[in-house]
Design an enzyme around this catalytic site. Structure first.
Site, PDB file in Angstrom:
ATOM      1  N   TYR A 140       0.820  -1.215   0.000  1.00 33.19           N
ATOM      2  CA  TYR A 140       0.000   0.000   0.000  1.00 33.19           C
ATOM      3  C   TYR A 140       0.858   1.271   0.000  1.00 33.19           C
ATOM      4  CZ  TYR A 140      -4.110  -2.886   1.057  1.00 33.19           C
ATOM      5  OH  TYR A 140      -5.115  -3.816   1.012  1.00 33.19           O
ATOM      6  N   LYS A 190       3.010 -15.449   2.429  1.00 38.27           N
ATOM      7  CA  LYS A 190       2.968 -16.192   1.160  1.00 38.27           C
ATOM      8  C   LYS A 190       4.434 -16.513   0.844  1.00 38.27           C
ATOM      9  CE  LYS A 190       0.673 -17.760  -2.407  1.00 38.27           C
ATOM     10  NZ  LYS A 190      -0.188 -18.946  -2.295  1.00 38.27           N
ATOM     11  N   ASP A 246      -5.768  -6.604   5.633  1.00 40.22           N
ATOM     12  CA  ASP A 246      -6.942  -5.869   5.189  1.00 40.22           C
ATOM     13  C   ASP A 246      -8.048  -6.865   4.843  1.00 40.22           C
ATOM     14  OD1 ASP A 246      -8.596  -3.939   4.221  1.00 40.22           O
ATOM     15  OD2 ASP A 246      -7.297  -3.265   2.592  1.00 40.22           O
ATOM     16  N   ASP A 250     -11.390  -8.331   7.519  1.00 41.35           N
ATOM     17  CA  ASP A 250     -12.798  -8.210   7.112  1.00 41.35           C
ATOM     18  C   ASP A 250     -13.468  -9.575   7.089  1.00 41.35           C
ATOM     19  OD1 ASP A 250     -12.719  -5.495   6.843  1.00 41.35           O
ATOM     20  OD2 ASP A 250     -13.533  -5.473   4.806  1.00 41.35           O
TER      21      ASP A 250
END
Ligand code: NAD
Length: 360
Positions: A140, A190, A246, A250
Site C-alpha cells: 500500500y 505467502k 486488510d 474483514d
C-alpha cells in the site's frame, strides 16, 4: 490529567460517539478517573467547517491527547470531491501522523447473537480471534508505484516491501497480545512465492524465540483464508501484513455477522486510536437506529491499551454482555420480530448496567 479526544465524524458518528461518551463518563465517575474528554472535527464535518478533512487544530488535539476515539467518516455528500479532499483522507492522515503501525481487530462471537453469523452454529462455537495487521507498510505504501501507457498499452505496478524493523515491531505487538490471551500466534504470509513474506516469516520466527511460551504457527494466506471459514475456532491471534490483513480482518469480522458490534485499535509507540470497524452508515444516520456497541467496545479497548485501565475495560465489556442478556437489540442485531431499541437507549442501558454492577 488524562485527555481523550473524540472525533465523531460523519453520518452515524455523532450518535454512536454520544452514546460511547455517556458510557465513558459513567465509568469515569465510578472510578473517579481524572480524565478530560474534548471533541474535534475530522472527515466531512471538518471539510464543511474548514475545507480540510484534518485541520491543523484537530491534528494538534490528537497529538496532545493520550488517546483518540473516532466515530466514522464519509458519506455521499463528499463523494464527488477530488481524492485529497475526501473525508477518508482525514482518517488516513491521522493514522500516518500518529504513526499508528499496528491495527488490532478482535472478532468475537457474542453467544447471544450466534444466529447472526453466516456460519453454522457448530463452526463458530468459541470463536475469539484477534487479527493484528501491520498498517503503515507493504504494497500500500511501497515505492516505486505508478501507471503508464507504453505503445498504446496500459500498465501499472506496485511494490511489496518490508524491512526487518517494520516486521519486528508488529511481531512484538502480536506476541505480547498472544501472551495476554490463549498464547497461540498464527503468522500469515505467502513465503512460498514472495521474498518479502519470506523475510516476514524469518523475522517473526526470530522474534518468537523471545516468547517461548507462545505457540507459533505459520500459514500461507490462501490456506488462512480457507481455515477462517472452515474451522475459525482454531485461531487465537493472527499476525499479518497490511494487504493480507486488510482482507483477512474483514473476513474474520464477518464470521460474527454483526458489523455494529466490532471494535478496533490502531497503535503506535505513543497514543492509540480506537474506532468501530464499520463506516458512517449514511442510510440510517440521524434516525437513532445505529448500534453504538462497537464504539462502546472501542472505549473499552482504549481503556485497556492506552489508559492502563484494564479492569474498567472489563466492566464495560461485562455491561455490554449484560444488556445483550437482557434482550436489548438495535435493529442490526435483532432477529425477525424481536423488539428493537434505538442508539440512545442502548447507550443508556449500558450505562445503567454499569451502575447496577457497582451496587451489586
Ligand atoms: P458502512 O459500514 O457505513 O455501512 C454498511 C451497512 O452496515 C449499512 O447498511 C449500514 O446501515 C450498516 N451499519 C454500519 N454500521 C452500523 C451500526 N453501527 N449499526 C447499524 N447498522 C450499521 O459501510 P458503507 O455503506 O460501505 O460506507 C458508508 C460510508 O462510510 C462511506 O462514505 C465510506 O467511505 C465510509 N467508511 C468509513 C469508514 C471509517 O470511518 N473508518 C470505514 C468504512 C466506510
Amino acid at each position: 490529567m488524562t485527555t481523550v479526544v473524540f472525533f465523531p465524524g460523519d453520518g452515524i458518528g455523532p450518535e454512536i460517539c454520544a452514546a460511547a461518551r455517556r458510557v465513558l463518563e459513567t465509568v469515569q465517575e465510578q472510578a473517579e478517573l481524572p480524565l478530560t474528554v474534548v471533541e474535534g472535527l475530522v472527515g466531512g464535518a471538518a471539510l464543511d467547517a474548514h475545507d480540510d478533512p484534518l485541520p491543523p487544530e484537530s491534528l494538534e488535539l490528537a497529538r496532545r491527547a493520550d488517546a483518540v476515539l473516532l466515530g466514522a467518516v464519509g458519506g455521499p455528500k463528499w463523494d464527488g470531491l477530488p481524492p485529497a479532499k475526501r473525508p477518508e483522507q482525514g482518517l488516513l492522515r491521522l493514522r500516518k501522523e500518529l504513526e499508528l503501525f499496528a491495527n488490532l481487530r478482535p472478532a468475537q462471537i457474542f453467544p447471544q447473537l450466534r444466529a447472526a453469523s453466516p456460519l453454522r452454529p457448530e463452526l463458530i462455537e468459541g470463536v475469539d480471534i484477534l487479527v493484528v495487521r501491520e498498517l503503515t507498510g507493504d504494497i500500500y505504501f511501497g515505492e516505486p508505484r505508478g501507471a503508464e501507457v507504453v505503445q498504446g498499452k496500459r500498465r501499472a505496478w506496485n511494490t511489496m516491501v518490508y524491512d526487518e524493523d517494520e516486521i519486528r515491531r508488529i511481531a512484538e505487538v502480536a506476541f505480547r497480545a498472544a501472551r495476554d490471551r490463549r498464547r497461540r500466534l498464527c503468522s500469515v504470509d505467502k513465503a512460498n512465492v514472495l521474498e518479502t513474506t519470506r523475510l516476514w516469516r524469518e523475522v517473526v520466527t526470530e522474534v518468537g524465540r523471545d516468547y517461548p511460551d507462545v505457540e507459533l504457527q505459520h500459514l500461507y494466506v490462501d490456506n488462512a483464508a480457507m481455515q477462517l471459514v472452515r474451522a475459525p475456532a482454531q485461531f487465537d491471534v493472527i499476525l499479518t501484513g497490511n494487504m493480507f490483513g486488510d482482507i483477512l480482518s474483514d473476513e474474520a469480522s464477518q464470521l460474527t455477522g454483526s458489523i455494529g458490534m466490532l471494535a478496533s485499535a490502531s497503535l503506535g509507540q505513543g497514543r492509540g486510536m480506537y474506532e468501530p470497524i464499520h463506516g458512517s452508515a449514511p442510510d440510517i444516520a440521524g434516525q437513532d437506529r445505529a448500534n453504538p456497541l462497537a464504539t462502546i467496545l472501542s472505549v473499552a479497548m482504549m481503556l485497556r491499551h492506552s489508559l492502563d485501565q484494564a479492569p474498567l475495560a472489563e466492566r464495560i465489556e461485562a455491561a455490554v454482555l449484560r444488556v445483550l442478556d437482557q434482550g436489548l437489540r438495535t435493529a442490526d442485531i435483532a432477529a425477525a420480530g424481536e423488539p428493537v431499541v434505538g442508539t440512545q437507549a442502548m447507550g443508556e442501558a449500558v450505562a445503567a448496567a454499569l451502575r447496577e454492577q457497582a451496587t451489586s
